[in-house]
Design a protein around this motif. Structure first.
Motif, PDB file in Angstrom:
ATOM      1  N   VAL A  68      10.814  -8.408  -2.219  1.00  0.00           N
ATOM      2  CA  VAL A  68      10.148  -7.108  -2.189  1.00  0.00           C
ATOM      3  C   VAL A  68      10.523  -6.275  -3.432  1.00  0.00           C
ATOM      4  N   GLY A  69       9.523  -5.558  -3.964  1.00  0.00           N
ATOM      5  CA  GLY A  69       9.774  -4.644  -5.077  1.00  0.00           C
ATOM      6  C   GLY A  69       9.984  -5.303  -6.425  1.00  0.00           C
ATOM      7  N   LEU A  70       9.537  -6.559  -6.570  1.00  0.00           N
ATOM      8  CA  LEU A  70       9.783  -7.251  -7.838  1.00  0.00           C
ATOM      9  C   LEU A  70       8.545  -7.337  -8.732  1.00  0.00           C
TER      10      LEU A  70
ATOM     11  N   THR B 222       2.631  -6.855  -6.550  1.00  0.00           N
ATOM     12  CA  THR B 222       1.450  -6.001  -6.467  1.00  0.00           C
ATOM     13  C   THR B 222       1.070  -5.477  -7.858  1.00  0.00           C
ATOM     14  N   HIS B 223       2.077  -5.136  -8.617  1.00  0.00           N
ATOM     15  CA  HIS B 223       1.832  -4.664  -9.984  1.00  0.00           C
ATOM     16  C   HIS B 223       1.038  -5.709 -10.776  1.00  0.00           C
ATOM     17  N   LEU B 224       1.454  -6.958 -10.718  1.00  0.00           N
ATOM     18  CA  LEU B 224       0.754  -8.004 -11.466  1.00  0.00           C
ATOM     19  C   LEU B 224      -0.672  -8.210 -10.957  1.00  0.00           C
TER      20      LEU B 224
ATOM     21  N   LEU C  50      15.042   0.897  -8.317  1.00  0.00           N
ATOM     22  CA  LEU C  50      15.495   1.290  -9.654  1.00  0.00           C
ATOM     23  C   LEU C  50      14.660   2.469 -10.159  1.00  0.00           C
ATOM     24  N   GLU C  51      13.346   2.330 -10.017  1.00  0.00           N
ATOM     25  CA  GLU C  51      12.430   3.408 -10.409  1.00  0.00           C
ATOM     26  C   GLU C  51      12.714   4.668  -9.611  1.00  0.00           C
ATOM     27  N   GLY C  52      12.909   4.483  -8.317  1.00  0.00           N
ATOM     28  CA  GLY C  52      13.166   5.617  -7.436  1.00  0.00           C
ATOM     29  C   GLY C  52      14.409   6.367  -7.886  1.00  0.00           C
TER      30      GLY C  52
END
Ligand code: ADP
Ligand code: MG
Length: 465
Positions: free
Chosen positions: A172-174, A177-179, A334-336
């Protein structure tokens, strides 16, 4: 709200929206920012939410406003905006600053006619909006994700179908979805005539069940079968639902036969998907399977540098290095973390320093600290009992090594989320029953032997640091 059932409907929608958001932003952020929100009513096409203070309102609007609106519109297509306003006492937390009457009058709106509206790129209303930030140019490439990235680029640029399906998987979170969104943006921008449909597996199931209920499955099938590129995110959720799986399988085959591109993501490889039929698994394995590995320190640092630059915050290298060391779970967290320290320093008008960072993130840092690895446990325990680390894996059964080994297994069970078989494997390929026995044995000894109990407690505290 008029009736009880309206209220219940609203509560249900809010429950689903906040659960989704919680999965995206994590437990801590959810606790801090979403828990205190109170959903008041739906007025026309607007959801009204109350927050207890101005600070919270500004933060929630800036960081989650757009996403809240998006998720809500997903639950209830009638919703066009989310209104977040201050209502002192809408939360029972006595530590919150009371808002002034002037502040209470201020409201902020997240409306539909922003960038998000562009994101709908598919026929009908079935496709989910694309996140404008999830592009290839915003994706930082490093060792753990370079293969998945290259595969995604290849699919986006291809004029024919290079491999079918492209199956992206990773924790999760890697960046899965972004790609996927990045591929969609690229295709749509390169050739507006191609239809791309992106949706979550959950939504796919939901639509399918609704179509069944409305006896409308022919339309349902048509919608999927008329696209050039179909992307379904988080397909692990399809596992176990036999009727949906069946439909998915047929849609899948029909699209592949017509030479359409299919892109899927999941948190596991096709072979490891639970509750998925063998024939579907082998179908999924037919194309290209690309995994995204856990982040490395280098990748985390590169991501932080990129984001800090995009956000135009001057973060000292020390701060970024610190975050890259400490927040190891995933990119989302990390972004958070970066968002949080940035917002804090902006709001209080102070420079971003290592100290403020530690201060603002103390809860998050503690949570990340607690993730001890089995290797660390083995090392510490071996040191403590003065045996070699290799004895953690060896077959030697002398009590002088067997007991420390049991203690290490016990601590591995207590301090990590590893399963018994996983722990057994890390101890020289032992069986899970051996681990279970060790856990019981140590518990028993702790009860009957005070100094042994102290030893274990000491080790635990050292490891939890
Ligand atoms: P997943 O779908 O795998 O759970 P997401 O694609 O939602 O993860 O990524 C979580 C967050 O981390 C998103 O905001 C995304 O932009 C960001 N992210 C993940 N990987 C990267 C990367 N390599 N470069 C930049 N941002 C990334
Ligand atoms: Mg995702």
């Amino acid at each position: 709200m008029g009736t009880n059932s309206d209220e219940r409907l609203l509560e249900n929608q809010w429950y689903r929206v906040s659960s989704r958001l919680k999965a995206e932003i994590g437990e801590t952020a959810h606790e801090n920012w979403l828990k205190p929100l109170r959903v008041r009513e739906i007025n026309g096409s607007e959801v009204r939410i109350a927050v207890p203070s101005r600070f919270m309102r500004d933060w929630v609007v800036a960081n989650y406003g757009e996403r809240l609106r998006e998720l809500w519109a997903g639950e209830n297509p009638g919703i066009k905006s989310v209104d977040i306003s201050i209502q002192p006492g809408s939360d029972t937390d006595p530590d919150e600053e009371p808002a002034s009457p002037a502040a209470a009058a201020a409201t902020t709106r997240t409306s539909l006619d922003t960038k998000q509206a562009r994101g709908i790129v598919a026929p009908g209303e079935i496709s989910a909006p694309l996140d404008p930030r999830f592009t290839f140019s915003n994706f930082v490439v490093g060792k753990p994700n370079e293969f998945a990235y290259a595969a995604a680029r290849r699919v986006a640029e291809a004029t024919s179908v290079p491999f079918n399906p492209l199956f992206l998987y990773g924790g999760v979170g890697l960046g899965k979805t972004h790609l996927m969104h990045a591929i969609a943006w690229d295709i749509v921008e390169g050739n507006p005539n191609r239809t791309v449909m992106y949706l979550s597996a959950e939504k796919f199931m939901y639509r399918f069940v609704r179509a069944l209920r409305e006896q409308n499955t022919v339309d349902f099938k048509e919608q999927f079968r008329s696209v050039d590129v179909l992307m379904i995110d988080d397909v692990q959720f399809i596992g176990g639902r036999d009727a949906t799986q069946e439909e998915f399988f047929h849609t899948f085959n029909a699209l592949v036969d017509q030479g359409r591109q299919i892109i899927l993501s999941a948190d596991k490889s096709p072979s490891d998907l639970e509750g998925v039929e063998e024939r579907l698994k082998s179908r999924l394995n037919c194309g290209l399977v690309a995994d995204i590995h856990a982040t490395t320190y280098e990748l985390r640092l590169a991501i932080l540098e990129t984001k800090a630059e995009q956000m135009k915050i001057s973060a000292p290298p020390k701060v970024l290095e610190f975050l890259a060391h400490k927040i190891t779970s995933n990119v989302r967290e990390l972004e958070g973390a970066l968002n949080r320290v940035a917002a804090h320093t902006q709001l209080v008008g102070r420079d971003l320093t290592l100290e403020t960072t530690q201060d603002v993130l103390h809860d998050l840092l503690r949570a990340n600290d607690r993730r001890v690895t089995i290797e660390e446990i083995q090392k510490r325990v071996a040191e403590h009992f003065n045996i070699r680390i290799s004895d953690m894996h060896s077959a030697r059964r002398a009590r002088s090594v067997a007991r420390p080994r049991q203690v290490a297994m016990y601590l591995a069970k207590q301090l990590t989320s590893r399963s018994l078989p996983e722990i057994g494997r890390k101890f020289g390929g032992r069986d899970h029953t051996t681990v279970m026995h060790a856990v019981r044995k140590v518990d028993e000894l702790r009860e009957n032997d005070g100094s042994f109990a102290e030893d274990v407690e000491l080790l635990r505290r050292m490891l939890e640091g």
